[in-house]
Motif scaffolding. Structure first.
Motif, mmCIF file in Angstrom:
data_model
loop_
_atom_site.group_PDB
_atom_site.id
_atom_site.type_symbol
_atom_site.label_atom_id
_atom_site.label_comp_id
_atom_site.label_asym_id
_atom_site.label_seq_id
_atom_site.Cartn_x
_atom_site.Cartn_y
_atom_site.Cartn_z
ATOM 1 N N ARG A 6 0.753 -1.191 -0.279
ATOM 2 C CA ARG A 6 -0.149 0.011 -0.039
ATOM 3 C C ARG A 6 0.764 1.232 0.020
ATOM 4 O O ARG A 6 0.444 2.358 -0.429
ATOM 5 C CB ARG A 6 -0.899 -0.091 1.355
ATOM 6 C CG ARG A 6 -0.265 0.386 2.507
ATOM 7 C CD ARG A 6 -1.385 0.270 3.771
ATOM 8 N NE ARG A 6 -1.932 -0.860 4.065
ATOM 9 C CZ ARG A 6 -3.213 -1.265 3.701
ATOM 10 N NH1 ARG A 6 -4.057 -0.549 2.937
ATOM 11 N NH2 ARG A 6 -3.599 -2.216 4.124
ATOM 12 N N PRO A 11 -2.003 3.810 -6.928
ATOM 13 C CA PRO A 11 -3.519 3.411 -6.845
ATOM 14 C C PRO A 11 -4.335 3.692 -7.939
ATOM 15 O O PRO A 11 -4.156 4.398 -8.870
ATOM 16 C CB PRO A 11 -3.951 4.364 -5.588
ATOM 17 C CG PRO A 11 -3.079 5.603 -5.695
ATOM 18 C CD PRO A 11 -1.589 5.000 -6.312
ATOM 19 N N SER A 83 -2.064 -8.144 -2.360
ATOM 20 C CA SER A 83 -3.056 -7.233 -1.502
ATOM 21 C C SER A 83 -1.976 -6.152 -0.922
ATOM 22 O O SER A 83 -0.962 -6.166 -0.947
ATOM 23 C CB SER A 83 -3.587 -8.217 -0.447
ATOM 24 O OG SER A 83 -2.610 -8.145 0.918
ATOM 25 N N PRO A 84 -3.024 -5.300 -0.654
ATOM 26 C CA PRO A 84 -2.402 -3.936 -0.125
ATOM 27 C C PRO A 84 -1.351 -4.157 1.142
ATOM 28 O O PRO A 84 -0.375 -3.708 1.668
ATOM 29 C CB PRO A 84 -3.210 -3.000 0.268
ATOM 30 C CG PRO A 84 -4.460 -3.363 -0.622
ATOM 31 C CD PRO A 84 -4.260 -4.764 -0.737
ATOM 32 N N VAL A 105 -2.737 -5.080 -7.733
ATOM 33 C CA VAL A 105 -3.043 -5.157 -6.256
ATOM 34 C C VAL A 105 -4.519 -5.290 -6.208
ATOM 35 O O VAL A 105 -5.402 -4.264 -6.343
ATOM 36 C CB VAL A 105 -2.490 -3.827 -5.488
ATOM 37 C CG1 VAL A 105 -2.875 -3.757 -4.012
ATOM 38 C CG2 VAL A 105 -0.896 -3.772 -5.880
ATOM 39 N N GLU A 107 -8.010 -6.073 -3.277
ATOM 40 C CA GLU A 107 -8.486 -6.292 -1.886
ATOM 41 C C GLU A 107 -9.157 -7.553 -1.820
ATOM 42 O O GLU A 107 -9.718 -8.118 -2.865
ATOM 43 C CB GLU A 107 -9.329 -5.097 -1.607
ATOM 44 C CG GLU A 107 -8.425 -3.845 -1.425
ATOM 45 C CD GLU A 107 -9.143 -2.831 -0.739
ATOM 46 O OE1 GLU A 107 -10.348 -2.595 -0.936
ATOM 47 O OE2 GLU A 107 -8.632 -1.860 -0.129
#
Length: 141
Positions: A6, A11, A83-84, A105, A107
């Motif tokens: 993250r 993003p 995943s983050p 990436v 969730e």
């Protein structure tokens, strides 16, 4: 120094649906100045389409980019993802294992939330490397 994905990911990765034409996906890449798009339907990650996929799997094969769908030429499932909360060490390991330069990436539930690239990792892990300098350079136009 190991960090969380993250903290280093880009993003909001661009995505298109599997039935999108290759030509439309290429325009999205040009408009957003990126080299890949996620191929997803809602929160289902179907694959990844890179500029290289367009050249090798569509154009070089003589396929019409106005009628060929990205679902037919993208890197098919299963797609390696992070995943983050995963670490940069895991990202490096997955890139080596799968011989890729970018990883989606996602969730929980598989909903795409970003991308992490080799350049992102180089900037974070070794800020004095040649790869880091290249990653920060303005792209050729």
């Amino acid at each position: 120094m190991t960090r969380k994905i993250r903290d280093v990911m880009s993003p909001g990765a661009a995505s298109v649906e599997p039935m999108t034409t290759v030509a439309r996906a290429a325009r999205v890449m040009r408009e957003q100045d990126i080299g890949d798009v996620l191929v997803a339907y809602d929160c289902d990650l179907f694959g990844v389409l890179t500029d290289r996929d367009i050249v090798v799997r569509a154009l070089a094969e003589g396929r019409d980019p106005e009628s060929t769908t990205v679902g037919s030429v993208c890197t098919p499932p299963p797609v390696a993802t992070l995943s983050p909360d995963d670490t940069t060490d895991l990202a490096v390991e997955l890139m080596r294992r799968h011989a890729v330069r970018r990883l989606p990436v996602v969730e929980r539930g598989g909903c795409p939330v970003g991308m992490v690239s080799l350049g992102d990792l180089a900037t974070t892990e070794d800020p004095h490397s040649a790869l880091e300098d290249i990653s920060k350079a303005v792209p050729n136009r």
